[in-house]
Design a protein around this motif. Structure first.
Motif, PDB file in Angstrom:
ATOM      1  N   SER A 152       0.166   7.425 -17.251  1.00 51.27           N
ATOM      2  CA  SER A 152       0.089   6.708 -15.972  1.00 51.27           C
ATOM      3  C   SER A 152       0.281   5.199 -16.144  1.00 51.27           C
ATOM      4  O   SER A 152       0.881   4.552 -15.287  1.00 51.27           O
ATOM      5  CB  SER A 152      -1.225   7.006 -15.264  1.00 51.27           C
ATOM      6  OG  SER A 152      -2.315   6.631 -16.058  1.00 51.27           O
ATOM      7  N   ARG A 153      -0.180   4.652 -17.237  1.00 47.33           N
ATOM      8  CA  ARG A 153      -0.003   3.215 -17.474  1.00 47.33           C
ATOM      9  C   ARG A 153       1.473   2.855 -17.613  1.00 47.33           C
ATOM     10  O   ARG A 153       1.934   1.868 -17.027  1.00 47.33           O
ATOM     11  CB  ARG A 153      -0.785   2.826 -18.732  1.00 47.33           C
ATOM     12  CG  ARG A 153      -0.905   1.353 -18.928  1.00 47.33           C
ATOM     13  CD  ARG A 153      -1.980   1.039 -19.977  1.00 47.33           C
ATOM     14  NE  ARG A 153      -1.842  -0.335 -20.382  1.00 47.33           N
ATOM     15  CZ  ARG A 153      -1.629  -0.730 -21.617  1.00 47.33           C
ATOM     16  NH1 ARG A 153      -1.581   0.132 -22.599  1.00 47.33           N
ATOM     17  NH2 ARG A 153      -1.496  -2.004 -21.896  1.00 47.33           N
ATOM     18  N   ILE A 156       4.045   4.722 -16.534  1.00 47.45           N
ATOM     19  CA  ILE A 156       4.678   5.034 -15.248  1.00 47.45           C
ATOM     20  C   ILE A 156       4.506   3.841 -14.301  1.00 47.45           C
ATOM     21  O   ILE A 156       5.474   3.383 -13.675  1.00 47.45           O
ATOM     22  CB  ILE A 156       4.093   6.320 -14.638  1.00 47.45           C
ATOM     23  CG1 ILE A 156       4.527   7.543 -15.465  1.00 47.45           C
ATOM     24  CG2 ILE A 156       4.520   6.482 -13.176  1.00 47.45           C
ATOM     25  CD1 ILE A 156       3.777   8.827 -15.141  1.00 47.45           C
ATOM     26  N   ASN A 157       3.296   3.301 -14.211  1.00 49.00           N
ATOM     27  CA  ASN A 157       3.045   2.146 -13.345  1.00 49.00           C
ATOM     28  C   ASN A 157       3.842   0.924 -13.798  1.00 49.00           C
ATOM     29  O   ASN A 157       4.367   0.173 -12.969  1.00 49.00           O
ATOM     30  CB  ASN A 157       1.551   1.813 -13.300  1.00 49.00           C
ATOM     31  CG  ASN A 157       0.764   2.840 -12.525  1.00 49.00           C
ATOM     32  OD1 ASN A 157       1.281   3.514 -11.649  1.00 49.00           O
ATOM     33  ND2 ASN A 157      -0.507   2.974 -12.862  1.00 49.00           N
ATOM     34  N   HIS A 158       3.933   0.723 -15.108  1.00 46.26           N
ATOM     35  CA  HIS A 158       4.690  -0.420 -15.632  1.00 46.26           C
ATOM     36  C   HIS A 158       6.157  -0.331 -15.215  1.00 46.26           C
ATOM     37  O   HIS A 158       6.728  -1.319 -14.732  1.00 46.26           O
ATOM     38  CB  HIS A 158       4.551  -0.499 -17.145  1.00 46.26           C
ATOM     39  CG  HIS A 158       5.307  -1.637 -17.748  1.00 46.26           C
ATOM     40  ND1 HIS A 158       5.046  -2.954 -17.436  1.00 46.26           N
ATOM     41  CD2 HIS A 158       6.337  -1.657 -18.630  1.00 46.26           C
ATOM     42  CE1 HIS A 158       5.879  -3.742 -18.110  1.00 46.26           C
ATOM     43  NE2 HIS A 158       6.671  -2.972 -18.843  1.00 46.26           N
ATOM     44  N   TYR A 159       6.756   0.830 -15.399  1.00 44.27           N
ATOM     45  CA  TYR A 159       8.162   0.985 -15.010  1.00 44.27           C
ATOM     46  C   TYR A 159       8.342   0.794 -13.508  1.00 44.27           C
ATOM     47  O   TYR A 159       9.312   0.162 -13.068  1.00 44.27           O
ATOM     48  CB  TYR A 159       8.705   2.346 -15.456  1.00 44.27           C
ATOM     49  CG  TYR A 159       8.899   2.479 -16.955  1.00 44.27           C
ATOM     50  CD1 TYR A 159       9.135   1.376 -17.766  1.00 44.27           C
ATOM     51  CD2 TYR A 159       8.845   3.722 -17.571  1.00 44.27           C
ATOM     52  CE1 TYR A 159       9.315   1.503 -19.130  1.00 44.27           C
ATOM     53  CE2 TYR A 159       9.031   3.858 -18.946  1.00 44.27           C
ATOM     54  CZ  TYR A 159       9.264   2.744 -19.711  1.00 44.27           C
ATOM     55  OH  TYR A 159       9.456   2.878 -21.066  1.00 44.27           O
ATOM     56  N   CYS A 160       7.425   1.291 -12.718  1.00 41.72           N
ATOM     57  CA  CYS A 160       7.507   1.097 -11.261  1.00 41.72           C
ATOM     58  C   CYS A 160       7.377  -0.382 -10.909  1.00 41.72           C
ATOM     59  O   CYS A 160       8.098  -0.881 -10.035  1.00 41.72           O
ATOM     60  CB  CYS A 160       6.444   1.929 -10.543  1.00 41.72           C
ATOM     61  SG  CYS A 160       6.770   3.706 -10.625  1.00 41.72           S
ATOM     62  N   ASN A 161       6.512  -1.103 -11.597  1.00 43.50           N
ATOM     63  CA  ASN A 161       6.357  -2.538 -11.367  1.00 43.50           C
ATOM     64  C   ASN A 161       7.593  -3.330 -11.780  1.00 43.50           C
ATOM     65  O   ASN A 161       7.776  -4.464 -11.334  1.00 43.50           O
ATOM     66  CB  ASN A 161       5.131  -3.084 -12.100  1.00 43.50           C
ATOM     67  CG  ASN A 161       3.836  -2.625 -11.469  1.00 43.50           C
ATOM     68  OD1 ASN A 161       3.784  -2.311 -10.289  1.00 43.50           O
ATOM     69  ND2 ASN A 161       2.781  -2.567 -12.270  1.00 43.50           N
ATOM     70  N   SER A 188      12.028   3.468  -9.418  1.00 38.32           N
ATOM     71  CA  SER A 188      11.384   4.496  -8.608  1.00 38.32           C
ATOM     72  C   SER A 188      11.035   5.655  -9.534  1.00 38.32           C
ATOM     73  O   SER A 188      11.867   6.074 -10.342  1.00 38.32           O
ATOM     74  CB  SER A 188      12.334   5.002  -7.514  1.00 38.32           C
ATOM     75  OG  SER A 188      12.627   3.964  -6.615  1.00 38.32           O
ATOM     76  N   PHE A 189       9.828   6.152  -9.424  1.00 39.85           N
ATOM     77  CA  PHE A 189       9.391   7.304 -10.210  1.00 39.85           C
ATOM     78  C   PHE A 189       9.830   8.559  -9.471  1.00 39.85           C
ATOM     79  O   PHE A 189       9.420   8.802  -8.342  1.00 39.85           O
ATOM     80  CB  PHE A 189       7.882   7.274 -10.393  1.00 39.85           C
ATOM     81  CG  PHE A 189       7.320   8.439 -11.140  1.00 39.85           C
ATOM     82  CD1 PHE A 189       7.845   8.841 -12.352  1.00 39.85           C
ATOM     83  CD2 PHE A 189       6.232   9.139 -10.648  1.00 39.85           C
ATOM     84  CE1 PHE A 189       7.317   9.916 -13.052  1.00 39.85           C
ATOM     85  CE2 PHE A 189       5.684  10.207 -11.324  1.00 39.85           C
ATOM     86  CZ  PHE A 189       6.227  10.598 -12.533  1.00 39.85           C
TER      87      PHE A 189
END
Length: 170
Positions: free
Chosen positions: A128-129, A131-136, A140-141
């Motif tokens: 999740s960390r 995933i959130n970094h790439y989204c930031n 788009s996930f």
């Protein structure tokens, strides 16, 4: 900061950074840890000018590879005009500089040059960390998917579902 193609003289540093990344993944107890990558695969990427390095004051701060086709991972979506980013590894002396964001900006220029609509990347397992970094960083996930055939992929793809991310430049 300057982005350049990696050369064969950088092989030791590439594998040093991969090893550091694997050890970092182990220390964070991530579900999937990078394996020892194949020298032939990396050498091919270098020869095809698909391995890159980000330099800060002549030091390699970050490395990554790209491809313009990734059918085993992206399957039907591979028909799209896309750049696929793989194996981003950061020199620990330069952590915290958001190099993924820098790579995204660089990739946008490359996408324009080669008339690509998407910038894509993937990761393995439910992190999740990350995933959130790439989204930031603008991705788009798209979700987590089980790949039907991982025989020709590096071994860590056998360890869990793949998380797919993309930036649509249109």
């Amino acid at each position: 900061m300057v982005v350049k193609n990696v050369s064969s003289e950088d092989l030791d540093e590439i594998f040093r950074l991969y090893n550091i990344a694997s050890n970092y993944q182990k220390s964070k107890k991530t579900v999937v840890v990078w394996p020892d990558f194949d020298l032939e695969m990396v050498t091919t990427e270098i020869n095809e000018r698909r391995q890159f390095k980000l330099l800060i004051d002549e030091d390699i701060a970050c490395i990554w590879a790209i491809t313009f086709s990734d059918e085993q991972i992206w399957q039907e979506r591979n028909k799209d005009a896309a750049i696929y980013i793989h194996r981003i590894a950061t020199n620990p002396e330069f952590r915290g500089h958001n190099f993924v964001g820098t790579i995204v900006e660089w990739a946008k220029g490359l996408a324009e040059k080669y008339k690509k609509q998407f910038i894509r990347l993937d990761t393995i397992g439910d992190n999740s960390r990350l995933i959130n970094h790439y989204c930031n960083c603008g991705f788009s996930f798209l979700g987590m998917f089980d790949l039907p055939n991982v025989d020709e992929l590096p071994p860590h793809y056998k360890q869990g579902p793949v998380c797919l991310f993309e930036i649509d430049l249109k």
